[in-house]
Design an enzyme around this catalytic site. Structure first.
Site, PDB file in Angstrom:
ATOM      1  N   SER A  54      -5.185 -31.197 -25.343  1.00 52.64           N
ATOM      2  CA  SER A  54      -5.396 -29.786 -25.679  1.00 52.64           C
ATOM      3  C   SER A  54      -5.185 -29.521 -27.173  1.00 52.64           C
ATOM      4  O   SER A  54      -5.983 -28.810 -27.808  1.00 52.64           O
ATOM      5  CB  SER A  54      -4.496 -28.875 -24.838  1.00 52.64           C
ATOM      6  N   HIS A 104      -4.099 -34.259 -17.574  1.00 54.98           N
ATOM      7  CA  HIS A 104      -3.357 -33.470 -18.568  1.00 54.98           C
ATOM      8  C   HIS A 104      -2.661 -32.316 -17.827  1.00 54.98           C
ATOM      9  O   HIS A 104      -1.937 -32.548 -16.876  1.00 54.98           O
ATOM     10  CB  HIS A 104      -4.357 -33.009 -19.654  1.00 54.98           C
ATOM     11  N   HIS A 125       3.096 -41.421 -18.991  1.00 54.31           N
ATOM     12  CA  HIS A 125       2.766 -40.656 -20.200  1.00 54.31           C
ATOM     13  C   HIS A 125       2.103 -41.554 -21.219  1.00 54.31           C
ATOM     14  O   HIS A 125       2.412 -42.749 -21.298  1.00 54.31           O
ATOM     15  CB  HIS A 125       4.027 -40.027 -20.811  1.00 54.31           C
ATOM     16  N   ARG A 145      11.538 -32.363 -21.332  1.00 52.60           N
ATOM     17  CA  ARG A 145      11.076 -31.110 -20.726  1.00 52.60           C
ATOM     18  C   ARG A 145      11.312 -31.147 -19.219  1.00 52.60           C
ATOM     19  O   ARG A 145      11.583 -30.132 -18.593  1.00 52.60           O
ATOM     20  CB  ARG A 145       9.589 -30.877 -21.043  1.00 52.60           C
ATOM     21  N   ASP A 151       5.222 -32.132 -16.006  1.00 51.10           N
ATOM     22  CA  ASP A 151       4.543 -31.543 -14.853  1.00 51.10           C
ATOM     23  C   ASP A 151       5.192 -31.904 -13.526  1.00 51.10           C
ATOM     24  O   ASP A 151       4.886 -31.293 -12.501  1.00 51.10           O
ATOM     25  CB  ASP A 151       3.073 -31.978 -14.841  1.00 51.10           C
TER      26      ASP A 151
HETATM   27  N1  NMX Z   1       0.507 -43.495 -11.118  1.00 52.16           N
HETATM   28  C1  NMX Z   1      -0.271 -44.589 -10.936  1.00 52.16           C
HETATM   29  N2  NMX Z   1      -0.820 -45.286 -11.934  1.00 52.16           N
HETATM   30  C2  NMX Z   1      -0.547 -44.870 -13.188  1.00 52.16           C
HETATM   31  C3  NMX Z   1       0.264 -43.781 -13.459  1.00 52.16           C
HETATM   32  C4  NMX Z   1       0.801 -43.063 -12.372  1.00 52.16           C
HETATM   33  N3  NMX Z   1       1.556 -41.987 -12.524  1.00 52.16           N
HETATM   34  N4  NMX Z   1       0.349 -43.615 -14.798  1.00 52.16           N
HETATM   35  C5  NMX Z   1      -0.413 -44.581 -15.350  1.00 52.16           C
HETATM   36  N5  NMX Z   1      -0.955 -45.336 -14.362  1.00 52.16           N
HETATM   37  C6  NMX Z   1      -1.913 -46.442 -14.523  1.00 52.16           C
HETATM   38  C7  NMX Z   1      -3.124 -45.937 -15.294  1.00 52.16           C
HETATM   39  O1  NMX Z   1      -4.011 -45.228 -14.431  1.00 52.16           O
HETATM   40  C8  NMX Z   1      -3.674 -47.198 -15.862  1.00 52.16           C
HETATM   41  O2  NMX Z   1      -4.365 -47.855 -14.815  1.00 52.16           O
HETATM   42  P1  NMX Z   1      -5.713 -48.683 -15.125  1.00 52.16           P
HETATM   43  O3  NMX Z   1      -5.267 -49.820 -15.988  1.00 52.16           O
HETATM   44  O4  NMX Z   1      -6.180 -49.083 -13.771  1.00 52.16           O
HETATM   45  O5  NMX Z   1      -6.639 -47.766 -15.833  1.00 52.16           O
HETATM   46  C9  NMX Z   1      -2.403 -48.004 -16.149  1.00 52.16           C
HETATM   47  O6  NMX Z   1      -1.363 -47.431 -15.349  1.00 52.16           O
HETATM   48  C10 NMX Z   1      -1.981 -47.935 -17.604  1.00 52.16           C
HETATM   49  O7  NMX Z   1      -1.855 -46.577 -18.004  1.00 52.16           O
HETATM   50  P2  NMX Z   1      -0.820 -46.126 -19.149  1.00 52.16           P
HETATM   51  O8  NMX Z   1      -1.206 -46.840 -20.395  1.00 52.16           O
HETATM   52  O9  NMX Z   1       0.585 -46.278 -18.671  1.00 52.16           O
HETATM   53  O10 NMX Z   1      -1.088 -44.557 -19.227  1.00 52.16           O
HETATM   54  P3  NMX Z   1      -2.192 -43.785 -20.071  1.00 52.16           P
HETATM   55  O11 NMX Z   1      -1.663 -43.577 -21.440  1.00 52.16           O
HETATM   56  O12 NMX Z   1      -3.517 -44.414 -19.956  1.00 52.16           O
HETATM   57  O13 NMX Z   1      -2.258 -42.412 -19.285  1.00 52.16           O
HETATM   58  C11 NMX Z   1      -1.331 -40.580 -18.089  1.00 52.16           C
HETATM   59  C12 NMX Z   1      -1.197 -41.468 -19.305  1.00 52.16           C
HETATM   60  C13 NMX Z   1      -0.360 -39.421 -18.221  1.00 52.16           C
HETATM   61  C14 NMX Z   1      -2.755 -40.033 -18.033  1.00 52.16           C
HETATM   62  C15 NMX Z   1      -1.033 -41.407 -16.815  1.00 52.16           C
HETATM   63  O14 NMX Z   1       0.300 -41.847 -16.844  1.00 52.16           O
HETATM   64  C16 NMX Z   1      -1.291 -40.642 -15.532  1.00 52.16           C
HETATM   65  O15 NMX Z   1      -2.424 -40.628 -15.049  1.00 52.16           O
HETATM   66  N6  NMX Z   1      -0.236 -39.960 -14.954  1.00 52.16           N
HETATM   67  C17 NMX Z   1      -0.399 -39.110 -13.806  1.00 52.16           C
HETATM   68  C18 NMX Z   1      -1.024 -37.787 -14.215  1.00 52.16           C
HETATM   69  C19 NMX Z   1      -0.045 -36.942 -14.990  1.00 52.16           C
HETATM   70  O16 NMX Z   1       1.102 -36.770 -14.629  1.00 52.16           O
HETATM   71  N7  NMX Z   1      -0.532 -36.332 -16.094  1.00 52.16           N
HETATM   72  C20 NMX Z   1       0.266 -35.359 -16.862  1.00 52.16           C
HETATM   73  C21 NMX Z   1       0.681 -35.840 -18.241  1.00 52.16           C
HETATM   74  C22 NMX Z   1       1.468 -34.757 -18.940  1.00 52.16           C
HETATM   75  N8  NMX Z   1       0.619 -33.612 -19.324  1.00 52.16           N
HETATM   76  O17 NMX Z   1       0.923 -32.511 -19.030  1.00 52.16           O
HETATM   77  O18 NMX Z   1      -0.422 -33.811 -19.950  1.00 52.16           O
HETATM   78  C1  MLT Z   2       1.425 -32.638 -23.356  1.00 51.24           C
HETATM   79  O1  MLT Z   2       2.362 -31.831 -23.273  1.00 51.24           O
HETATM   80  O2  MLT Z   2       0.432 -32.398 -24.070  1.00 51.24           O
HETATM   81  C2  MLT Z   2       1.451 -33.862 -22.497  1.00 51.24           C
HETATM   82  O3  MLT Z   2       2.742 -34.340 -22.301  1.00 51.24           O
HETATM   83  C3  MLT Z   2       0.455 -34.917 -22.878  1.00 51.24           C
HETATM   84  C4  MLT Z   2       0.643 -35.638 -24.166  1.00 51.24           C
HETATM   85  O4  MLT Z   2       1.563 -35.411 -24.946  1.00 51.24           O
HETATM   86  O5  MLT Z   2      -0.182 -36.554 -24.398  1.00 51.24           O
END
Ligand code: NMX
Ligand code: MLT
Length: 435
Positions: A242, A272, A318, A327, A373
């Protein structure tokens, strides 16, 4: 006491000089090497943005102009009788780097309340949305429509000197932030309630007014939760979807309204901000499937079921953080104080003790700990705000207070159009083979 605009105006020349000198002396220096993995890996870790309001440390979490969340809770002004910081104070801090006085924050509350009215056509636009249109889509639509009022767009059309860009950007940012409680509240009242929207109380703070429009103004604890919630969701340095979107779109000199609505569209993605909706749904489904007061083993099995079905555990992991999000901790402390016996909070707490182990064993995510979240929904549902698909709107209201200060600085510092270089895979193959 100086107003926010006066305080900012006094700071701009010095900051302009500082950046000019920095570029002149160090502009040619190499900051880091970039790997092909980073290029194909969502640009993770590439140091390429300027963001004044906050910096995220992977182990410690966020600092807003150098202050941690507990620092902000201790130092920022509070409402009379309140214990949580007012988001007005955080906005002031993000924009200026200074902790405002109580009077300055009261004045800012009054200024936002005075600017809160929506143009009639925006009210009608929201009222005409089908209740089946996702609240985030309605939110972004309404913020886009505020473009009609943009002082920046009007000034640009008249040929404003670029040195003066920051002034109407500031005015638009103040206006759009001031109008968000009426937009967010109207969406909520239309979709889930009777469509009646309480008027803004000009003697009250921003979080009270938002809570009151939603229908929770009488509940002091809910209003306190809103103050904390709107403070901690504001800013998370520049690279999150964002914030980066607001900056990118703003770099084309799109107005604060258009920049913010673009940011909201990014926030509406499930990886996100939409994760807060996904978390509550997931926890509710878990409760409905396995019940409450269950063994750790049962929760572990449920987590594996989620992972084995090829889904993510929402609220965990994350892109930058490698520890529990502060947070999350701030919200957990709020829950321990106000709702320690709530069965849903207990379930969230139990997941917190089990999920990191399961995710570590699963072996994919780089961060097995909870993010912001993972906790917010359980607090909102406790007070009766149970409509999970509305939750990201509240995140969006707060995020506006984080991304717009940077947009004002972008204009004050004359930041250029953002335009990184890209190649197709054939080119990348050639490039890396030559290295
Ligand atoms: N559950 C299962 N698998 C996960 C999770 C999770 N919570 N988090 C990461 N992975 C997987 C991810 O999908 C990736 O798989 P692949 O290699 O098959 O593509 C692998 O682990 C490596 O990912 P990371 O490098 O650890 O994470 P990345 O930086 O790519 O993504 C998020 C970060 C936040 C997108 C990821 O952790 C996620 O999808 N979390 C769940 C959704 C979430 O809670 N999002 C909110 C973030 C905060 N916000 O408000 O923005
Ligand atoms: C945010 O607050 O924007 C989320 O934690 C995602 C991020 O920092 O990448």
């Amino acid at each position: 006491t100086a107003t926010l605009k006066e305080t900012l105006a006094a700071m701009i020349p010095e900051q302009q000089e500082r950046v000019k000198a920095l570029k002149k002396e160090h502009g040619h220096k190499v900051i880091q090497e970039v790997t092909l993995d980073q290029v194909y890996g969502g640009m993770r870790g590439i140091k390429s943005m300027v963001w004044e309001g906050s910096v995220l440390d992977s182990e410690e979490g966020i600092r807003f102009r150098g202050l941690t969340i507990p620092d902000c809770q201790a130092q920022l002004p509070k409402a009379p009788g309140g214990e949580e910081p007012l988001p007005e104070g955080l906005f002031w801090l993000l924009l200026t780097g200074q902790v405002p006085s109580e009077q300055q924050v009261r004045d800012l509350s009054a200024e936002w309340a005075a600017r809160a009215d929506l143009p009639k056509f925006v009210e009608e636009l929201i009222d005409r949305c089908p209740t089946t249109l996702h609240p985030m889509a309605q939110f972004s639509l309404a913020v886009t429509a505020l473009e009609h009022e943009s002082a920046f767009a009007k000034a640009y059309a008249k040929g404003i000197n670029k040195k003066e860009y920051w002034g109407p950007t500031f005015e638009d940012s103040m206006d759009v932030i001031a109008k968000l409680p009426n937009i967010a509240g109207r969406i909520y009242r239309n979709i889930y309630k009777d469509g009646k929207v309480a008027p803004i109380d000009k003697s009250q703070d921003y979080s009270y007014n938002l809570s009151n429009i939603l229908g929770f103004g009488e509940n002091k604890d809910f209003v306190e939760l809103m103050r904390l919630y709107l403070t901690i969701h504001t800013d998370h340095e520049g690279g999150n979807v964002s914030a980066h979107t607001a900056h990118l779109v703003g770099s084309a000199l799109s107005s604060p309204m258009l920049s913010l609505s673009a940011a909201l569209n990014g926030l509406a993605g499930p990886l996100h901000g939409l994760a807060n909706q996904e978390v509550l749904r997931w926890i509710e489904q878990m409760r409905d499937t396995i019940g409450t007061g269950v063994s750790d083993e049962t929760i572990k099995d449920y987590l594996w079921k989620t992972l084995n079905s090829g889904r993510v555990v929402p609220g965990y992991g994350h892109a930058v953080l490698r520890k529990t999000d502060p947070r999350y901790m701030a919200q957990r402390e709020f829950a321990l104080k106000h709702l320690p016996e709530d069965p849903m909070f207990k379930l969230v707490s139990q997941v917190y003790t089990i999920a990191p182990g399961v995710l570590t064993e699963h072996g994919k995510t780089k961060n097995p700990y909870p993010n912001v979240d993972a906790h917010s929904g359980v607090l909102l549902q406790y007070y009766g705000l149970k409509e999970a698909n509305y939750y990201t709107v509240l995140f969006g209201v707060s995020r506006a207070l984080g991304v717009l200060p940077q947009l004002i600085w972008d204009r004050a510092l004359g930041m250029p159009l953002e335009r990184p270089k890209s190649f197709d895979t054939t080119h990348w193959e050639k490039i890396v083979k030559k290295l």
